[in-house]
Structure formats: C-alpha cells, structure tokens
Design an enzyme around this catalytic site. Structure first.
Site, PDB file in Angstrom:
ATOM      1  N   TYR A 109     -24.525 -86.388 -12.039  1.00 25.91           N
ATOM      2  CA  TYR A 109     -23.842 -85.722 -13.316  1.00 25.91           C
ATOM      3  C   TYR A 109     -24.116 -86.698 -14.316  1.00 25.91           C
ATOM      4  CZ  TYR A 109     -20.070 -85.734 -16.496  1.00 25.91           C
ATOM      5  OH  TYR A 109     -19.322 -85.434 -17.583  1.00 25.91           O
ATOM      6  N   GLU A 198     -22.342 -82.250 -21.485  1.00 25.60           N
ATOM      7  CA  GLU A 198     -22.262 -82.451 -20.066  1.00 25.60           C
ATOM      8  C   GLU A 198     -23.040 -81.629 -19.200  1.00 25.60           C
ATOM      9  OE1 GLU A 198     -18.186 -83.072 -17.900  1.00 25.60           O
ATOM     10  OE2 GLU A 198     -18.558 -81.014 -17.708  1.00 25.60           O
TER      11      GLU A 198
END
Ligand code: ADP
Ligand code: MG
Length: 390
Positions: A109, A198
């Site tokens: 991530y 993101e």
C-alpha cells in the site's frame, strides 16, 4: 474533486510512476478491441466508478480470451455496482478499463495525504496492501509507516530510506525501483495540488518492479483554477447533483440518510445542530451551511434542495444572526413557501441580530407549517417530534 482510476493512471504515466498498460472503453466491442491492441493473453476488466472496493463488489474481473473480455465488459457496463464506499444504492458503471494482467508477487500500500496538524503531506506505506487500509490502521497500526515530507525541502533520500526500512525492502534493485516510484508519486501529489493519492495495491512483480495496480486521486477544489487539464477530467455523473447545485448558490450541502432537513449558518453550528438532533433521538437528512451571506434567495434555494430528498419529514432552521440578519432568513422562509411546496413542518429557531423582527415577520405571515422554537435544544426536540409525526 475526485477522478477515475484510468485518469489517475494517465497522470501517473506522465510523471514516470509505472502502471500496467490499459485503455478505457464505453462498450463491450471497444473493450474487445482494446484488449486486442494491448496484446498478451490475460486482461483485467475494471469498472470505473468513484469508489473503492470494486473487486469485492464484482467490478474487477480477470479474462483469459478476447471473447471473455467482451462478455465481462458487457456484464460490468451498466451494472449498479455496490461496494462498501458507494452506499446500498451502488453506482452505475459507464466505463470499463481494460488492463493487461500483471504478475503479482507482493501487494503493498502506498498513499499520500495532507496531514493538517503537521501542515505537511504525509506518505503512508504498508506491507498490508490489497486490504482496506482503514482495517489495517485499526487492527495493526504498527504495519503502517508514515513519513511527513516538508514541502520546503521536498522528497529526500532519508524519507525514502525510512519507507524502505518500514516496508522491509532489502534487495538493491528493488530499493532503487521503489525510491524512484515514491519520489515520482510525491511529485504527482505536489504538482497537481492533490489532496490525496492512494495506490492499493502497489504491486511488486516477479521481476522486482513496482507497479501502481490501482490509483485513486482527489484534488483540492480551490486549486482547480490552476489545473484546467484536471478540471477537464471531472465526471459530473459521479457527483451528487444536489451538492453541485447547492455549491452554485454558495451553499455547502452534504446529503445524509436521516429524516430531518437542516438549514444552519456556519459549519460549526451545523455540526452542533446535527449532534443535538441525534442526541434527541432523531437523524439529520443533510448538512447545510447557508454561509455568512445568506439572503432570501439562497434560503429559498436551500429549502428546494432539502425538499428534493423524499426522506425529509421535518426541517429545522437554526440560524444565529451575526452578519446574517434573522429578518432576511425569515423573508427567505416566506419566499420558499411561495416558490416551493413546503409540505413538511418547519421548526424555526432564529436568534441574534434582528431576531425580534424575524419573529414578527413569521408571525404575521401566519404560515401553518412553521413552528417557532426558543433555543437549540427546544428546536431539536420539536424537530424530532415533528419528524415522528407527534
Ligand atoms: P478495488 O480496490 O476497487 O477493489 P483494484 O484496482 O485494487 O480495485 O483491484 C482489485 C484487485 O484486483 C487487486 O487487488 C488485484 O488483486 C486485482 N487486479 C486489479 N488489477 C489487476 C491487473 N492489472 N492484473 C492483475 N490483477 C489485478
Ligand atoms: Mg484497490
């Protein structure tokens, strides 16, 4: 303002943030041709909506032939995709992104958000990619590395090393690839006045390369004036039409799923009003800040927008007159009852500048649906009772 995954990836590509190759499509036929143009033998068909969690909702599917790309695209296009971020009504899929299948060795991530307390962008990274990051933050917060970057000095080697260390990347080639990736992503964030980026998942391929497999970007609306190319990426169909209309009149409106419409001046008082309604056992149908320059016209517009929501059973007007004069609001309420069919009880609490004049205006108008309240608690209690039909 938010953009689609395929658009975020176009921006990434400009800055040298590696992504799988892909082409967006509006029809199954176009999806077929896109896959043919990309070549290879595995493709992913990805629903383009402004929400995450598409994979779990059935909006991301793997295809092993060109025919399958077409079939999957025809299934996904036009579907009302429900994910944990769309609400139960879901979102209509109008575009699909056809992407080459990637060789996933590891899912990480990587994100950049603005930390308002630190007044700096913060890069967040985790080895727990592919999952909801909110869950990771809650259950295993130690698995998220956060590195604040002072914009005055920009992304430096030590920021990168902190990320590498946190992610446990030790291979020399992988380190080099990751550092290049993170630095380019920081540039994407800064150059475009983004509010958040993101990438979940950021993948490591079998060859030790890093690729943005997903991409989400949100921008600071106030900065869009200097980014016409990004403004062009706006997809109005993804935005709440009532919120857009409200913003044209200088009203900050956010629709919610309760029963009591709220019209308040000032964001703080609006939050307090919603809390008080909840405390009294009711549920707010919206947040609405009419702002400091509210007049009869904007109040009437506010009523119109609130009343479009079929769940609204009562409206609570809670205005504290400072710059906004209460008599103007009272006239706005009268205007609204003339222009739109106000078919629900309206509880009115007006206090501050020109409150007595406002009370007089409302009394003389003799509108049957209007109930006067003395203070916030009284108004909230009356609104909750009215919404329950008591
Ligand atoms: P969302 O977060 O909305 O569910 P993602 O883009 O993250 O959408 O895709 C969901 C999952 O689908 C990813 O975690 C990955 O496992 C798989 N996936 C997505 N794109 C590809 C691709 N190009 N190649 C292989 N797998 C993919
Ligand atoms: Mg994702």
């Amino acid at each position: 303002m938010n953009i689609h995954e395929y658009q975020a990836k176009q921006i990434f590509a400009k800055y040298g943030v590696p992504t799988p190759r892909g082409i967006v499509a509006n029809t199954p036929e176009q999806a077929f041709l896109n896959a043919q143009e990309l070549g290879g033998n595995i493709w992913v068909v990805k629903a383009q909506i402004h929400a995450g969690g598409r994979g779990l909702g059935g909006g991301v599917k793997l295809a092993k032939s060109l025919e399958e790309v077409k079939t999957l695209a025809s299934e996904i296009l036009g579907m009302q995709l429900v994910t944990h971020q769309t609400g139960p009504e879901g979102k209509l899929v109008q575009k699909v992104y056809i992407e080459e299948g990637a060789d996933i060795k590891d899912e990480l991530y990587l994100g950049v958000v603005l930390d308002r307390a630190k007044e700096m962008p913060v890069i967040m990274a985790s080895t727990e990619g592919g999952m909801e990051i909110e869950k990771v933050a809650e259950e295993t917060p130690e698995k998220i590395v956060k590195v604040a970057v002072d914009p005055a000095i920009g992304f430096q080697g030590f920021h990168g090393r902190e990320l590498l260390f946190g992610l446990g990347i030790t291979d020399k080639v992988e380190q080099k690839n990751f550092l290049k990736f993170a630095k380019a992503l920081y540039n994407v964030y800064m150059d475009n006045d983004a509010e958040m980026i993101e990438i979940n998942p950021l993948i490591k391929t079998g060859a030790g390369e890093f690729l943005a497999l997903d991409g989400k970007m949100g921008f600071d609306d106030s900065a869009l004036g200097r980014h016409p190319d990004i403004e062009d990426m706006r997809d109005i169909s993804e935005e709440d039409p009532d919120e857009r209309e409200a913003s044209r009149y200088g009203l900050s409106y956010v629709s919610l799923d309760g029963e009591i419409g709220c019209m308040v001046n000032g964001a703080g008082l609006a939050m307090g009003t919603m809390d008080t309604i909840n405390y009294m056992g009711g549920t707010p149908a919206n947040f609405l800040d009419v702002g400091g320059s509210a007049n009869a016209e904007t109040v009437a517009k506010g009523f119109e927008i609130i009343l479009k929501n079929p769940n609204v059973k009562a409206i609570f007007v809670n205005i504290f007159g400072g710059i906004v004069r209460c008599d103007r609001i009272a006239n706005g309420i009268l205007e609204a009852t003339k222009l739109t069919d106000v078919h629900v009880p309206v509880i009115v609490r007006l206090d501050g500048t020109n409150a007595p004049e406002a009370a007089e205006i409302l009394k003389n108008a003799g509108i049957e649906n209007v109930i006067a309240a003395t203070d916030l608690a009284d108004g909230a209690a009356k609104a909750v009772a009215a919404a329950k039909g008591e």
